[in-house]
Enzyme design. Structure first.
Site, PDB file in Angstrom:
ATOM      1  CG  ASP A  18      -5.546  -3.320  -2.121  1.00 18.09           C
ATOM      2  OD1 ASP A  18      -5.046  -2.897  -1.058  1.00 18.09           O
ATOM      3  OD2 ASP A  18      -5.968  -4.488  -2.256  1.00 18.09           O
ATOM      4  CG  PHE A  45     -12.564   0.234   2.201  1.00 20.40           C
ATOM      5  CD1 PHE A  45     -11.702  -0.546   2.970  1.00 20.40           C
ATOM      6  CD2 PHE A  45     -12.438   0.210   0.825  1.00 20.40           C
ATOM      7  CE1 PHE A  45     -10.745  -1.338   2.360  1.00 20.40           C
ATOM      8  CE2 PHE A  45     -11.474  -0.583   0.213  1.00 20.40           C
ATOM      9  CZ  PHE A  45     -10.636  -1.360   0.981  1.00 20.40           C
ATOM     10  CB  VAL A  46      -9.892   5.433   1.534  1.00 21.71           C
ATOM     11  CG1 VAL A  46     -10.787   6.403   2.289  1.00 21.71           C
ATOM     12  CG2 VAL A  46      -8.766   4.947   2.427  1.00 21.71           C
ATOM     13  CE  LYS A  62      -9.866   3.417   7.041  1.00 26.39           C
ATOM     14  NZ  LYS A  62     -10.355   2.068   6.680  1.00 26.39           N
ATOM     15  N   GLY A  65       0.766  -1.243   0.000  1.00 27.57           N
ATOM     16  CA  GLY A  65       0.000   0.000   0.000  1.00 27.57           C
ATOM     17  C   GLY A  65       0.793   1.287   0.000  1.00 27.57           C
ATOM     18  CD  GLU A  69       1.250   0.738   6.857  1.00 26.39           C
ATOM     19  OE1 GLU A  69       1.308   0.790   5.618  1.00 26.39           O
ATOM     20  OE2 GLU A  69       1.093  -0.320   7.492  1.00 26.39           O
ATOM     21  CG  ASP A  70      -1.205   1.814   3.155  1.00 24.62           C
ATOM     22  OD1 ASP A  70      -0.963   1.482   4.330  1.00 24.62           O
ATOM     23  OD2 ASP A  70      -1.787   1.062   2.345  1.00 24.62           O
ATOM     24  NE  ARG A  99      -2.043  -2.882  -4.358  1.00 24.57           N
ATOM     25  CZ  ARG A  99      -2.178  -3.061  -3.041  1.00 24.57           C
ATOM     26  NH1 ARG A  99      -2.111  -2.028  -2.230  1.00 24.57           N
ATOM     27  NH2 ARG A  99      -2.373  -4.253  -2.547  1.00 24.57           N
ATOM     28  CG  ASP A 110      -8.422   0.144   9.496  1.00 29.45           C
ATOM     29  OD1 ASP A 110      -9.198   0.820  10.177  1.00 29.45           O
ATOM     30  OD2 ASP A 110      -8.805  -0.808   8.793  1.00 29.45           O
TER      31      ASP A 110
HETATM   32  P1  IMP Z   1      -4.328  -2.140  10.294  1.00 31.90           P
HETATM   33  O1  IMP Z   1      -3.433  -3.309  10.573  1.00 31.90           O
HETATM   34  O2  IMP Z   1      -5.772  -2.432  10.600  1.00 31.90           O
HETATM   35  O3  IMP Z   1      -3.859  -0.841  10.919  1.00 31.90           O
HETATM   36  O4  IMP Z   1      -4.362  -1.948   8.727  1.00 31.90           O
HETATM   37  C1  IMP Z   1      -3.238  -1.676   8.048  1.00 31.90           C
HETATM   38  C2  IMP Z   1      -3.328  -2.045   6.592  1.00 31.90           C
HETATM   39  O5  IMP Z   1      -4.642  -2.372   6.136  1.00 31.90           O
HETATM   40  C3  IMP Z   1      -2.917  -0.828   5.799  1.00 31.90           C
HETATM   41  O6  IMP Z   1      -1.543  -0.800   5.628  1.00 31.90           O
HETATM   42  C4  IMP Z   1      -3.669  -1.020   4.504  1.00 31.90           C
HETATM   43  O7  IMP Z   1      -2.886  -1.766   3.613  1.00 31.90           O
HETATM   44  C5  IMP Z   1      -4.903  -1.789   4.873  1.00 31.90           C
HETATM   45  N1  IMP Z   1      -6.061  -0.861   4.988  1.00 31.90           N
HETATM   46  C6  IMP Z   1      -6.604  -0.329   6.107  1.00 31.90           C
HETATM   47  N2  IMP Z   1      -7.650   0.474   5.851  1.00 31.90           N
HETATM   48  C7  IMP Z   1      -7.770   0.463   4.495  1.00 31.90           C
HETATM   49  C8  IMP Z   1      -8.675   1.141   3.584  1.00 31.90           C
HETATM   50  O8  IMP Z   1      -9.580   1.921   3.955  1.00 31.90           O
HETATM   51  N3  IMP Z   1      -8.477   0.873   2.265  1.00 31.90           N
HETATM   52  C9  IMP Z   1      -7.512   0.049   1.803  1.00 31.90           C
HETATM   53  N4  IMP Z   1      -6.643  -0.587   2.609  1.00 31.90           N
HETATM   54  C10 IMP Z   1      -6.774  -0.382   3.951  1.00 31.90           C
HETATM   55 MG    MG Z   2      -0.605  -1.613   3.973  1.00 32.16          MG
END
Ligand code: IMP
Ligand code: MG
Length: 178
Positions: free
Chosen positions: A159, A152-153, A131, A45, A99-100, A165, A103
């Site tokens: 993606d 969700f984005v 978020k 991402g 990091e992208d 992407r 979440d």
């Molecule tokens: P986390 O482990 O829940 O913090 O999520 C991290 C990863 O989930 C990010 O690096 C993204 O690749 C993916 N992700 C989280 N939210 C989104 C979203 O809204 N759209 C797309 N990918 C997401």
């Molecule tokens: Mg990611």
């Protein structure tokens, strides 16, 4: 705008992203000029964000890539699989994770102890998006592009099931259709 079966609306334009990245580059320079940081980019991402971010960083740095997967479809699973490509030379380095999006925080929560075990001089995080209301783990990140609602984005590296992407702007899921 459609990606696979879902409708998305324009959320953050490419111009706003680039403007914010320029600011992040200046903010990072205050901390990292003369530290030759190791930028650790979280694939897939963050590839597009990282490519623009490092060009906004006007100081010496090195770049490494790791892959940590936790996401299937639109939900964070909490199961994080680390497929690592880190250089052996993390010890004593100032590491900036790129990091992208943060979440739930599960991915970084799983990755940080591993990174710390390699004995870096410091660790910080630069995420394009966060978020805050989705957080299950508290992740300390000094550099955030945009705090966004729990929606969700896609686009700009992010993606939906592998698609979207390549979009230059960021779109958010149109939940009005449900
Ligand atoms: P986390 O482990 O829940 O913090 O999520 C991290 C990863 O989930 C990010 O690096 C993204 O690749 C993916 N992700 C989280 N939210 C989104 C979203 O809204 N759209 C797309 N990918 C997401
Ligand atoms: Mg990611």
């Amino acid at each position: 705008m459609k990606v696979l079966d879902k409708s998305f609306n324009l959320f953050i334009t490419s111009a706003s992203i680039q403007e914010r990245i320029a600011e992040l580059g200046q903010q990072l320079a205050l901390e990292y000029t003369d530290k030759n940081p190791l930028m650790v980019v979280m694939l897939n991402g963050a590839f597009m964000f990282a490519a623009d971010l490092v060009r906004a960083c006007d100081f010496p740095c090195e770049i490494a890539f790791v892959k940590a997967q936790s996401y299937k479809g639109m939900e964070s699973t909490g199961n994080v699989e680390l497929q690592l490509g880190l250089p052996a030379s993390v010890s004593g380095r100032h590491v900036l994770i790129v990091e992208d999006i943060i979440d739930s925080g599960e991915t970084l929560h799983a990755f940080l102890p591993y990174l710390q075990s390699l004995r870096p001089a410091s660790v910080d995080i630069c995420a394009l998006l966060r978020k805050p209301t989705a957080a299950k783990r508290e992740i300390a990140a000094s550099y955030i592009g945009f705090d966004i609602p729990t929606l969700f984005v896609v686009g700009y590296g992010l993606d939906y099931d592998g698609h979207g992407r390549n979009l230059a702007d960021i779109y958010q899921l149109d939940d009005s259709v449900f």
